[in-house]
Design a protein around this motif. Structure first.
Motif, PDB file in Angstrom:
ATOM      1  N   ALA A   1       0.723  -1.299  -0.081  1.00 30.05           N
ATOM      2  CA  ALA A   1      -0.109   0.064   0.051  1.00 30.05           C
ATOM      3  C   ALA A   1       0.989   1.207   0.021  1.00 30.05           C
ATOM      4  CB  ALA A   1      -0.926   0.023   1.003  1.00 30.05           C
ATOM      5  N   LYS A   2       1.831   1.370   0.791  1.00 28.69           N
ATOM      6  CA  LYS A   2       2.944   2.387   0.908  1.00 28.69           C
ATOM      7  C   LYS A   2       3.482   2.536  -0.778  1.00 28.69           C
ATOM      8  CE  LYS A   2       3.814   2.781   5.662  1.00 28.69           C
ATOM      9  NZ  LYS A   2       4.860   2.953   6.879  1.00 28.69           N
ATOM     10  N   GLY A   3       3.867   1.503  -1.222  1.00 29.82           N
ATOM     11  CA  GLY A   3       4.473   1.524  -2.600  1.00 29.82           C
ATOM     12  C   GLY A   3       3.496   2.226  -3.540  1.00 29.82           C
ATOM     13  N   ILE A   4       2.238   1.963  -3.690  1.00 31.47           N
ATOM     14  CA  ILE A   4       0.906   2.527  -4.359  1.00 31.47           C
ATOM     15  C   ILE A   4       0.868   3.653  -4.058  1.00 31.47           C
ATOM     16  CG2 ILE A   4      -1.257   2.181  -5.204  1.00 31.47           C
ATOM     17  CD1 ILE A   4      -0.929  -0.998  -4.730  1.00 31.47           C
TER      18      ILE A   4
ATOM     19  N   CYS B   1      -2.938  11.362   1.172  1.00 30.79           N
ATOM     20  CA  CYS B   1      -3.707  11.167   2.328  1.00 30.79           C
ATOM     21  C   CYS B   1      -3.134  10.396   3.331  1.00 30.79           C
ATOM     22  CB  CYS B   1      -4.886  10.456   1.861  1.00 30.79           C
ATOM     23  SG  CYS B   1      -4.562   8.773   0.763  1.00 30.79           S
ATOM     24  N   THR B   2      -3.538   9.739   4.401  1.00 26.90           N
ATOM     25  CA  THR B   2      -2.937   8.946   5.365  1.00 26.90           C
ATOM     26  C   THR B   2      -2.830   7.702   4.861  1.00 26.90           C
ATOM     27  OG1 THR B   2      -4.933   8.219   6.567  1.00 26.90           O
ATOM     28  CG2 THR B   2      -4.165  10.174   7.068  1.00 26.90           C
TER      29      THR B   2
ATOM     30  N   ASP C   1      -7.801   1.883   2.968  1.00 27.55           N
ATOM     31  CA  ASP C   1      -9.232   1.756   2.667  1.00 27.55           C
ATOM     32  C   ASP C   1      -9.432   1.634   1.219  1.00 27.55           C
ATOM     33  OD1 ASP C   1      -9.862   1.817   5.392  1.00 27.55           O
ATOM     34  OD2 ASP C   1     -10.489   4.035   5.494  1.00 27.55           O
ATOM     35  N   PHE C   2      -9.078   2.653   0.473  1.00 29.52           N
ATOM     36  CA  PHE C   2      -9.246   2.531  -0.820  1.00 29.52           C
ATOM     37  C   PHE C   2      -8.848   1.302  -1.584  1.00 29.52           C
ATOM     38  CE2 PHE C   2      -7.183   4.025  -5.181  1.00 29.52           C
ATOM     39  CZ  PHE C   2      -8.436   4.227  -5.567  1.00 29.52           C
ATOM     40  N   LEU C   3      -7.798   0.720  -1.323  1.00 28.92           N
ATOM     41  CA  LEU C   3      -7.135  -0.474  -1.969  1.00 28.92           C
ATOM     42  C   LEU C   3      -8.215  -1.622  -1.472  1.00 28.92           C
ATOM     43  CD1 LEU C   3      -3.194   0.191  -1.748  1.00 28.92           C
ATOM     44  CD2 LEU C   3      -4.770   0.542  -3.674  1.00 28.92           C
TER      45      LEU C   3
END
Length: 346
Positions: free
Chosen positions: A45-48, A56-57, A63-65
């Protein structure tokens, strides 16, 4: 003893918030997330978040992914900080811009245009008037498209992707053995003609549309290396009529117009055909009872928003119009999903 069915608001709430899910997918397409993951699968997620430059946080990103995962558009291994995300089979094929099967063009338009103008559905129903850019003195949808090559290409690519399954199904399900020539009215990038020619080697086809589509159609024909049996012709069928052929096809053309113009289009097709010739209209034909093909009815509402007086129709409607023009018989051929071929024989 039968158990009484307990009332539940779940389906109402799911449908009432359905635009949330739609916007999650449209946003991912707009970010080209699926294209990135096709190149670099199994991302954190951090890579994306870094790749997409999201401010965003981390929790918002999860949440999005995870919404995309729960909706079936991503695969995930692990959870939160340890999660790794990849495309599903479908998103890898249909939402990777590098693939010829990419259908995201239509979703990009939904995000850029459809999202806003569908918010005016209530006003469209109250007034019966067009609700797109033309509402406030802007350009009608087709003028807008034809005046913007990039937007036109996105639209055509998206519609081609959406219709490809129908074009292939028609080329394989319909019996072309007694016919030799076909003209596709409103042929766009020429893919219907190409699929018919590819699966029926005896057929010669013309893809007929307005001049802005000519170069795009020629490009597609060269890509398929079928220039000997698929030709491009430019013109306005309302002014020029159609070239003579054994079969006339119209893919999502008739629904753009009011009833009188629909009948005129069917007449134009009739005039181009010999006795025994066939008109094939590929549309989201609504079931006669108007209960099953909800997508077809929503597409009809989309025609209200986009054109003001266009609408999708039932097979009974098509049969009535075809008989009024002079066609001797009609039949319905199911294709893929909510789409069918409404067929009229001269």
């Amino acid at each position: 003893m039968e158990t009484a069915i307990q009332p539940s608001p779940a389906a109402i709430l799911q449908m009432g918030t359905g635009f949330w899910a739609s916007k999650v997918l449209l946003t991912a397409v707009n970010f080209e997330l699926f294209t990135y993951l096709s190149k670099k699968s199994n991302q954190s997620a951090k890579g994306i978040k870094s790749l997409l430059d999201l401010k965003c946080t981390d929790r918002n990103t999860y949440d999005f992914l995870d919404c995309l995962t729960g909706l079936g558009f991503l695969k995930r291994e692990g959870l939160l900080e340890t999660a790794r995300y990849s495309n599903t089979v479908d998103t890898d094929i249909f939402l990777n811009k590098a693939n010829p099967s990419y259908i995201g063009g239509i979703l990009e338009m939904m995000n850029e245009r459809g999202w806003g103008i569908w918010g005016n559905l209530d006003e469209g129903l109250k007034t019966g008037l067009i609700q797109n850019e033309a509402k406030n003195g802007g350009q009608p949808i087709f003028d807008l498209l034809y005046g913007n090559p990039e937007l036109l290409k996105n639209f055509v690519d998206g519609m081609t992707g959406v219709q490809m399954g129908n074009f292939i199904a028609l080329s394989q399900k319909f019996d072309f053995s007694n016919f030799k020539t076909l003209v596709d009215a409103g042929g766009s990038a020429g893919v219907l003609s190409l699929m018919v020619a590819k699966h029926n080697p005896h057929m010669n086809c013309i893809t007929f549309d307005l001049p802005p589509l000519e170069s795009m159609a020629n490009e597609t024909i060269q890509k398929f290396q079928m220039a000997e049996r698929v030709k491009v012709m430019s013109g306005d069928f309302f002014k020029d009529g159609l070239p003579k052929a054994d079969i006339v096809t119209m893919g999502n053309v008739i629904h753009d117009w009011d009833e009188d113009t629909k009948i005129k289009l069917i007449q134009i097709a009739y005039d181009a055909l010999p006795k025994g010739g066939v008109l094939i209209a590929i549309e989201n034909v609504i079931d006669n009872e108007r209960k099953q093909n909800v997508f077809g009815m929503m597409m009809s509402l989309n025609m209200l928003i986009e054109t003001g007086d266009g609408f999708d129709y039932t097979f009974d409607d098509f049969n009535r119009w075809a008989k009024k023009v002079g066609f001797s018989s009609t039949e319905l051929l199911p294709l893929t999903g909510p789409s069918s071929a409404a067929i009229a024989i001269k």
